[in-house]
Structure formats: structure tokens, C-alpha cells
Scaffold this motif. Structure first.
Motif, PDB file in Angstrom:
ATOM      1  N   GLU A   1     -28.807  -3.568   6.534  1.00 32.10           N
ATOM      2  CA  GLU A   1     -30.303  -4.011   6.720  1.00 32.10           C
ATOM      3  C   GLU A   1     -30.540  -5.385   6.273  1.00 32.10           C
ATOM      4  N   VAL A   2     -30.046  -5.800   5.094  1.00 30.67           N
ATOM      5  CA  VAL A   2     -30.189  -6.970   4.346  1.00 30.67           C
ATOM      6  C   VAL A   2     -29.583  -7.880   5.203  1.00 30.67           C
TER       7      VAL A   2
ATOM      8  N   GLY B   1     -28.837  -7.900   8.541  1.00 29.40           N
ATOM      9  CA  GLY B   1     -29.680  -8.085   9.581  1.00 29.40           C
ATOM     10  C   GLY B   1     -30.644  -8.815   9.537  1.00 29.40           C
ATOM     11  N   ILE B   2     -31.541  -8.759   8.393  1.00 32.27           N
ATOM     12  CA  ILE B   2     -32.789  -9.322   8.498  1.00 32.27           C
ATOM     13  C   ILE B   2     -32.337 -10.727   8.021  1.00 32.27           C
ATOM     14  N   ALA B   3     -31.424 -11.085   7.508  1.00 33.75           N
ATOM     15  CA  ALA B   3     -30.983 -12.464   6.921  1.00 33.75           C
ATOM     16  C   ALA B   3     -30.543 -13.206   8.213  1.00 33.75           C
ATOM     17  N   ASN B   4     -29.715 -12.406   8.992  1.00 33.40           N
ATOM     18  CA  ASN B   4     -29.461 -13.056  10.334  1.00 33.40           C
ATOM     19  C   ASN B   4     -30.739 -13.287  11.186  1.00 33.40           C
ATOM     20  N   TYR B   5     -31.558 -12.408  11.240  1.00 30.68           N
ATOM     21  CA  TYR B   5     -32.862 -12.710  12.088  1.00 30.68           C
ATOM     22  C   TYR B   5     -33.479 -13.910  11.687  1.00 30.68           C
ATOM     23  N   VAL B   6     -33.731 -14.017  10.257  1.00 26.31           N
ATOM     24  CA  VAL B   6     -34.373 -15.396   9.755  1.00 26.31           C
ATOM     25  C   VAL B   6     -33.695 -16.446  10.074  1.00 26.31           C
TER      26      VAL B   6
ATOM     27  N   GLN C   1     -34.340 -17.459  13.722  1.00 25.48           N
ATOM     28  CA  GLN C   1     -35.631 -17.987  13.527  1.00 25.48           C
ATOM     29  C   GLN C   1     -35.905 -19.470  13.191  1.00 25.48           C
TER      30      GLN C   1
ATOM     31  N   SER D   1     -40.693 -16.159  -0.883  1.00 20.53           N
ATOM     32  CA  SER D   1     -39.471 -15.095  -0.848  1.00 20.53           C
ATOM     33  C   SER D   1     -38.313 -15.512  -2.018  1.00 20.53           C
TER      34      SER D   1
END
Length: 75
Positions: A9-10, A12-17, A20, A61
């Protein structure tokens, strides 16, 4: 049907950010200061405002990740 998740999950979130931020950089590339401040549609946010908002979120963050502190007010 969904394919199995490749990352945790971490990650995935880092890749999404990251995706963006790449999109924000692409939108701002080559703009003058005046163009970056312009709001040509109904939104009150300009490209410059989106950059400022993203930078504020990233600072918050990082602060929470490094110190565990939570800021009480939004400046």
C-alpha cells in the motif's frame, strides 16, 4: 477482473503521488508567472495555486513522518 497487486500500500500511494506531481509539473511547464496565476475556468485554483497546495501538503506530510507532530492550524 482485477490483476494482483504488485506493490504494498505504501509503495502504491508513493507511486500515485509521484504520478500526480509529474502531471502538475507538465501542466506548469513553460508558463509565465501571469499564466500560472490565471484561473481560466470556474475553479478558484490556478496552476500556481495547485503547486502551492501540493507543496503545503508535502511539507505537512514530511513533518508528520519525521517528527510525529500534527499541526493544529492551517496557515
Amino acid at each position: 477482473m482485477y490483476s494482483p497487486q504488485r506493490d504494498d500500500e505504501v509503495t502504491g500511494i508513493a507511486n500515485y503521488v509521484d504520478q500526480q506531481l509529474v502531471a502538475i509539473r507538465a501542466a506548469a511547464f513553460g508558463l509565465t508567472e501571469e499564466q500560472a496565476r490565471a484561473t481560466p475556468c470556474r475553479s478558484a485554483l490556478s496552476i500556481g495555486g495547485i503547486i502551492k497546495h501540493a507543496a503545503y501538503g508535502m511539507r505537512g506530510s514530511l513533518e508528520r513522518l519525521t517528527t510525529g507532530a500534527v499541526e493544529e492550524s492551517i496557515s
